[in-house]
Design an enzyme around this catalytic site. Sequence first.
Site, PDB file in Angstrom:
ATOM      1  N   ALA A  61       0.792  -1.293  -0.054  1.00  0.00           N
ATOM      2  CA  ALA A  61      -0.065   0.015  -0.013  1.00  0.00           C
ATOM      3  C   ALA A  61       0.943   1.088   0.022  1.00  0.00           C
ATOM      4  CB  ALA A  61      -0.918   0.104   1.123  1.00  0.00           C
ATOM      5  N   LYS A  62       0.366   2.241  -0.878  1.00  0.00           N
ATOM      6  CA  LYS A  62       1.333   3.511  -0.842  1.00  0.00           C
ATOM      7  C   LYS A  62       0.562   4.321   0.302  1.00  0.00           C
ATOM      8  CE  LYS A  62       3.305   6.470  -4.220  1.00  0.00           C
ATOM      9  NZ  LYS A  62       4.569   6.540  -3.667  1.00  0.00           N
ATOM     10  N   ALA A  63       0.899   4.144   1.714  1.00  0.00           N
ATOM     11  CA  ALA A  63       0.114   5.002   2.538  1.00  0.00           C
ATOM     12  C   ALA A  63       1.087   6.034   3.425  1.00  0.00           C
ATOM     13  CB  ALA A  63      -0.517   3.965   3.776  1.00  0.00           C
TER      14      ALA A  63
END
Length: 323
Positions: free
Chosen positions: A157-159
Amino acid sequence: MSQADLIWMNGELVAFEDAKVHVLTHALHYGTGVFEGIRSYETPDGNAAIFRHDDHIDRLFNSARLYYMEIPFSKEELRAATHELLTRNNLKSCYIRPLVYRGAGPMGLFPLDCPVDVSIAVWQWGSYLGDEGKQNGVRGKVSSWRRIPASALIPAAKATGQYLNSVLAKIEAEKAGYEEGILLDERGMVCEGTGENLFVVKNGKIATPGFANDILGGINRLSAMEIARDLGYELVERDVSRGELYLADEVFMTGTAAELTPLRELDDHPIGEGRPGPVTRAIQDVFEDALHGRSERYAHWLDVVLPRAERSSPLRSAPAPAS
Ligand SMILES: Cc1ncc(COP(=O)(O)O)c(C=O)c1O
């Protein structure tokens, strides 16, 4: 970095200086946001073309889902909003930063009662590791920080909160006089740079770490893999050890911000001849052509921003064009 005049926030185009959030924005406290980094390039016929836009939007929606955020806009609405934003800011070559975040609401770690806010910002931004770095390669340092493991967070995830890991590695590398930090995974295998995926070349064969190494699934990584295979190189996804990097003929990195940047030195060991090698150059040349709309073969990767009159998708809540 040079700023644009307008930023898109929750369906409205607002002036740069008015693009503000409340101090109780949940994401400011707990890192509860997801985002994308996308680039648009001016093509030879003078249009703006967004590189693999749909893939970035898909990843944004996947990242949001993984953190239980429902984006209150459709994929098509975000795509149309980005086209409008580029047009209204009169930008063709630029960086695009969509952000989906938990806004101001009840404090505490349970975020599901906070609103999900969405913004898209654009700005002019040169290559992250510099044009000189793209040409001649950069100096890297293996970080003392390990990449966030899948047992603690979701590396795919690109969090926003996850980026504290990259921030620590980047600060460490720069303070030590290097341009980029390379993170190993929990097992000590090579993972990636602070904002780039990594490829190693030995005897004409290419290897790159995979999802089992806790990488972020880079969109430029996929492009480089496809280009490498189309050029006839053998490429495998597998564990790569730290020693392999030192002994490699070539190492290069891919990412939206850094584009394709070779590594010329790691931990003070020159890589190969200490300058970008032929395999890196061959892939980089095709990749650059693809980014800039000079390649017919990869033209399907481009989302061309058409003049407003030729666009079909309706914009929700967007203000009328300035007269
Ligand atoms: C941690 C990390 N790894 C890899 C990448 C490369 O991904 P992409 O090629 O989609 O930009 C990025 C950049 O987004 C990143 O932040």
